[in-house]
Design a protein around this motif. Structure first.
Motif, PDB file in Angstrom:
ATOM      1  N   ILE A  15       0.834  -1.249  -0.013  1.00  0.00           N
ATOM      2  CA  ILE A  15      -0.064   0.111   0.080  1.00  0.00           C
ATOM      3  C   ILE A  15       1.077   1.038  -0.139  1.00  0.00           C
ATOM      4  O   ILE A  15       0.587   2.325  -0.920  1.00  0.00           O
ATOM      5  N   ASN A  16       1.797   1.418   0.761  1.00  0.00           N
ATOM      6  CA  ASN A  16       2.732   2.351   0.834  1.00  0.00           C
ATOM      7  C   ASN A  16       3.541   2.676  -0.348  1.00  0.00           C
ATOM      8  O   ASN A  16       3.598   3.787  -0.778  1.00  0.00           O
ATOM      9  N   GLU A  17       4.135   1.825  -0.873  1.00  0.00           N
ATOM     10  CA  GLU A  17       4.699   1.870  -2.217  1.00  0.00           C
ATOM     11  C   GLU A  17       4.014   2.121  -3.395  1.00  0.00           C
ATOM     12  O   GLU A  17       4.262   3.139  -3.971  1.00  0.00           O
ATOM     13  N   SER A  21       4.663   5.808  -5.043  1.00  0.00           N
ATOM     14  CA  SER A  21       5.062   5.700  -6.419  1.00  0.00           C
ATOM     15  C   SER A  21       4.098   6.502  -7.283  1.00  0.00           C
ATOM     16  O   SER A  21       4.280   7.199  -8.300  1.00  0.00           O
ATOM     17  N   GLN A  22       2.598   6.268  -7.183  1.00  0.00           N
ATOM     18  CA  GLN A  22       1.646   6.975  -7.881  1.00  0.00           C
ATOM     19  C   GLN A  22       1.639   8.458  -7.943  1.00  0.00           C
ATOM     20  O   GLN A  22       1.662   9.351  -8.624  1.00  0.00           O
ATOM     21  N   ALA A  70      -8.470   1.407  -6.348  1.00  0.00           N
ATOM     22  CA  ALA A  70      -9.525   1.889  -5.631  1.00  0.00           C
ATOM     23  C   ALA A  70      -9.332   1.899  -4.110  1.00  0.00           C
ATOM     24  O   ALA A  70      -9.913   2.754  -3.497  1.00  0.00           O
ATOM     25  N   ALA A  71      -8.733   0.633  -3.556  1.00  0.00           N
ATOM     26  CA  ALA A  71      -8.782   0.652  -2.248  1.00  0.00           C
ATOM     27  C   ALA A  71      -7.918   1.926  -1.579  1.00  0.00           C
ATOM     28  O   ALA A  71      -8.243   2.359  -0.424  1.00  0.00           O
ATOM     29  N   THR A  72      -6.896   2.390  -2.057  1.00  0.00           N
ATOM     30  CA  THR A  72      -5.873   3.277  -1.693  1.00  0.00           C
ATOM     31  C   THR A  72      -6.365   4.686  -1.804  1.00  0.00           C
ATOM     32  O   THR A  72      -5.996   5.480  -1.156  1.00  0.00           O
ATOM     33  N   ALA A  73      -7.369   4.840  -2.764  1.00  0.00           N
ATOM     34  CA  ALA A  73      -7.902   6.108  -2.872  1.00  0.00           C
ATOM     35  C   ALA A  73      -8.586   6.613  -1.815  1.00  0.00           C
ATOM     36  O   ALA A  73      -8.492   7.759  -1.309  1.00  0.00           O
TER      37      ALA A  73
END
Length: 294
Positions: A15-17, A21-22, A70-73
């Motif tokens: 998740i962190n990466e 990165s995005q 979608a989850a990390t949004a």
């Protein structure tokens, strides 16, 4: 190591990466990139995206890059809320996750803009993927409702407007349902949407119980923990509407235990109804340490 710890080990680094990165790829303005990344990369438990991924795992749905996006949004929305919550006009906090808050580091103007950018970027992430159009629409509507004027923002207004008023337990629970619980509710809802689940009732009852337990526990930690462990100031809630202030510390622990049991019962009903193994979701309650465990 319990199931939650194992799941965290499997997914938190990913998740962190993905987040960092995005952001590095997408945000072209250097100062804005730095300010957004500063708060997103500051750490945190990542419980909200973890809940989404755990819901998908419970439904035996593979976690593709599109579903991870979608989850990390949701973490972008959560981080925006923290940046704005820390501002001088709100809680005026100088420390978050063991680091200077965004406005201390970059100034109020850049902090506000970084929060604005994270909020709007979340909607971009929910619609620039290969999920079905129906799922995209449901996710956007869900997060807008959870974070907007009938959700988190309303709860924050309730909190600010009632600092000098003693709320009843029902009023306090409604405040925190909006302020804290609605994003956690959405975390599970988004997993259900992406899993094409047909009956949300018991799963969302679990989510709501977890969200309430999370807020009660946060209030307890403000009384019992220390700044080094929490990474933020403690003893900040002396005159606020909190569960320890309303119920006493022992009463708050009792309310926490009752809320956790309600969430476990909801998961048991969901398991009986669907035949799915809910052990992973149930393990999220191990995050809370009850009074007898301290």
């Amino acid at each position: 190591m319990n199931k939650l710890n194992e799941f965290e080990t499997q997914w938190v680094t990913k998740i962190n990466e993905y987040l960092t990165s995005q952001l590095k790829q997408q945000i072209q303005q250097p100062l804005l990139n730095e300010a957004m990344t500063y708060s997103v990369a500051a750490g945190g438990k990542r419980l909200r995206p973890l809940l989404t991924l755990a819901t998908l795992t419970t439904f035996n749905v593979s976690i593709t890059e599109d579903r991870l996006k979608a989850a990390t949004a949701l973490e972008l929305v959560h981080t925006y809320s923290l940046i704005h919550d820390d501002l001088p006009a709100m809680d005026n906090d100088d420390l978050r996750r063991g680091k200077p808050t965004n406005h201390v580091k970059f100034g109020e103007d850049i902090a506000i803009l970084a929060g604005d950018a994270l909020l709007t970027l979340a909607f971009e992430w929910l619609t620039t993927n290969q999920l079905s159009t129906q799922q995209q629409v449901q996710l956007v509507a869900g997060i807008a409702q959870a974070a907007g004027p009938n959700g988190m923002v309303a709860g924050q207004v309730d909190d600010v407007a009632n600092e000098a008023n003693q709320l009843t337990l029902d009023q306090l629970m409604q405040l925190h349902k909006r302020k804290t619980g609605d994003l956690i509710h959405y975390a599970v809802l988004s997993g259900l949407i992406m899993a094409d689940a047909t009956d949300y009732t018991n799963w969302l009852q679990f989510a709501d119980s977890f969200g309430l337990a999370f807020q009660i526990y946060d209030d307890i930690l403000d009384v019992t923990s220390n700044e080094a462990d929490l990474g933020k100031p403690v003893a900040q809630d002396g005159n606020k509407n909190t569960y320890p202030n309303l119920l006493g510390l022992d009463g708050a622990y009792q309310k926490l235990a009752t809320t956790i049991e309600e969430g476990r019962q909801a998961l048991q009903l969901a398991e009986e109804q669907t035949g799915l193994n809910t052990t992973l979701l149930e393990s999220f309650f191990s995050y809370f340490k009850l009074n007898e465990e301290n």
